[in-house]
Scaffold this active site. Structure first.
Site, PDB file in Angstrom:
ATOM      1  N   HIS A  45      17.472 -48.163  -7.168  1.00  0.00           N
ATOM      2  CA  HIS A  45      16.340 -47.564  -7.874  1.00  0.00           C
ATOM      3  C   HIS A  45      15.889 -46.338  -7.091  1.00  0.00           C
ATOM      4  O   HIS A  45      15.573 -46.419  -5.909  1.00  0.00           O
ATOM      5  CB  HIS A  45      15.181 -48.549  -8.012  1.00  0.00           C
ATOM      6  N   CYS A  46      15.868 -45.187  -7.759  1.00  0.00           N
ATOM      7  CA  CYS A  46      15.537 -43.924  -7.101  1.00  0.00           C
ATOM      8  C   CYS A  46      14.109 -43.521  -7.472  1.00  0.00           C
ATOM      9  O   CYS A  46      13.816 -43.220  -8.633  1.00  0.00           O
ATOM     10  CB  CYS A  46      16.517 -42.834  -7.510  1.00  0.00           C
ATOM     11  N   ASP A  47      13.235 -43.519  -6.474  1.00  0.00           N
ATOM     12  CA  ASP A  47      11.848 -43.117  -6.722  1.00  0.00           C
ATOM     13  C   ASP A  47      11.733 -41.618  -6.973  1.00  0.00           C
ATOM     14  O   ASP A  47      10.758 -41.167  -7.585  1.00  0.00           O
ATOM     15  CB  ASP A  47      10.971 -43.503  -5.529  1.00  0.00           C
ATOM     16  N   GLY A  62      12.418 -41.517 -10.554  1.00  0.00           N
ATOM     17  CA  GLY A  62      11.651 -42.500 -11.304  1.00  0.00           C
ATOM     18  C   GLY A  62      12.490 -43.321 -12.243  1.00  0.00           C
ATOM     19  O   GLY A  62      12.031 -43.701 -13.333  1.00  0.00           O
ATOM     20  N   ASN A  63      13.715 -43.635 -11.830  1.00  0.00           N
ATOM     21  CA  ASN A  63      14.608 -44.380 -12.704  1.00  0.00           C
ATOM     22  C   ASN A  63      15.672 -45.059 -11.851  1.00  0.00           C
ATOM     23  O   ASN A  63      15.843 -44.751 -10.665  1.00  0.00           O
ATOM     24  CB  ASN A  63      15.262 -43.443 -13.714  1.00  0.00           C
TER      25      ASN A  63
END
Length: 234
Positions: A72-74, A77-78
């Site tokens: 999950h890549c902050d 945001g996805n």
């Protein structure tokens, strides 16, 4: 003995799939279901209460299962997974190349700011700090890109690399490793000319089925099949 909740024959590949010994299930097109329960059943997500295909994981931040989830890549945001991993690699490549160009082209500016006395001290400090940050950012992003490039060429996701390498299935080599070139094709597309462009991604298998290593398929096909009468007697 208590029967499992999900029978071994009920796989996500549909009615044309057939159960095989060793926990692998053959699907049309040479794809195999590798990751299964110890009793041979299909993996079930305890939160979504749905079947989990190979390489699928539940994201606690997105609150859903993601096909071939990497992480999950902050920053975006996805979740990064089957549908957008090529775009993620492209972004890392562009960012790495940009920061390297900025760092290299700024070196002379930073050098002159320190050598020329006419440059105000405040401006010189600002230029040097900006140059150092550009170099640090270039190193970090380039290392991150090279790490994901290594994962791609060896057919690992970040989750598989961190959590599954201790298992027998992933210890020495990924069960989905088809060779560096074919591994890159599996993510970036069949045509190498468009690997660096954000289109023509490879969506074979729809994120539900993945090609297994030839030696795994050969070992699976060489195992004798149990007869229905024998299984009923047991």
């Amino acid at each position: 003995m208590q029967k499992p909740l999900v029978q071994r024959e009920q796989v996500d590949a549909g009615p044309s799939a057939s159960a095989r010994p060793g926990g692998a299930t053959a699907n049309p097109g040479g794809a195999f279901s590798i990751e299964r329960k110890q009793y041979g059943g299909v993996r079930i997500c305890q939160r979504c209460l749905r079947a989990k295909p190979d390489r699928t994981h539940h994201c606690s931040q997105c609150h859903r299962c993601v096909l071939k989830m990497d992480h999950h890549c902050d920053w975006v945001g996805n979740c990064i997974g089957f549908s957008n991993y090529k775009y993620f690699l492209n972004t890392l490549f562009y960012a790495s190349a940009s920061t390297i160009i900025i760092a290299m082209s700024s070196s002379r500016v930073a050098s002159h700011a320190l050598k020329i006395s006419e440059v105000p001290a405040g401006s010189a400090v600002f230029i040097v700090i900006a140059y150092v940050l550009a170099c640090v950012l270039a190193i970090i992003i380039t290392c991150f890109f090279l790490f994901h490039l290594w994962l791609t060429t060896n057919q690992y996701t970040t989750i598989e690399y961190r959590e599954k390498r201790t298992s027998d299935l992933f210890k020495n080599r990924s069960p989905y490793d088809l060779g560096a070139y074919r591994n890159l094709q599996a993510v970036l597309g069949e045509n190498p000319l468009v690997w660096l462009l954000p289109f023509a991604r490879n969506l074979d298998g729809s994120g539900l089925r993945f090609q297994a290593r030839p030696d795994l398929k050969a070992a699976d096909s060489s195992e004798p099949k149990s007869k229905p009468s024998e299984s009923k007697q047991k």
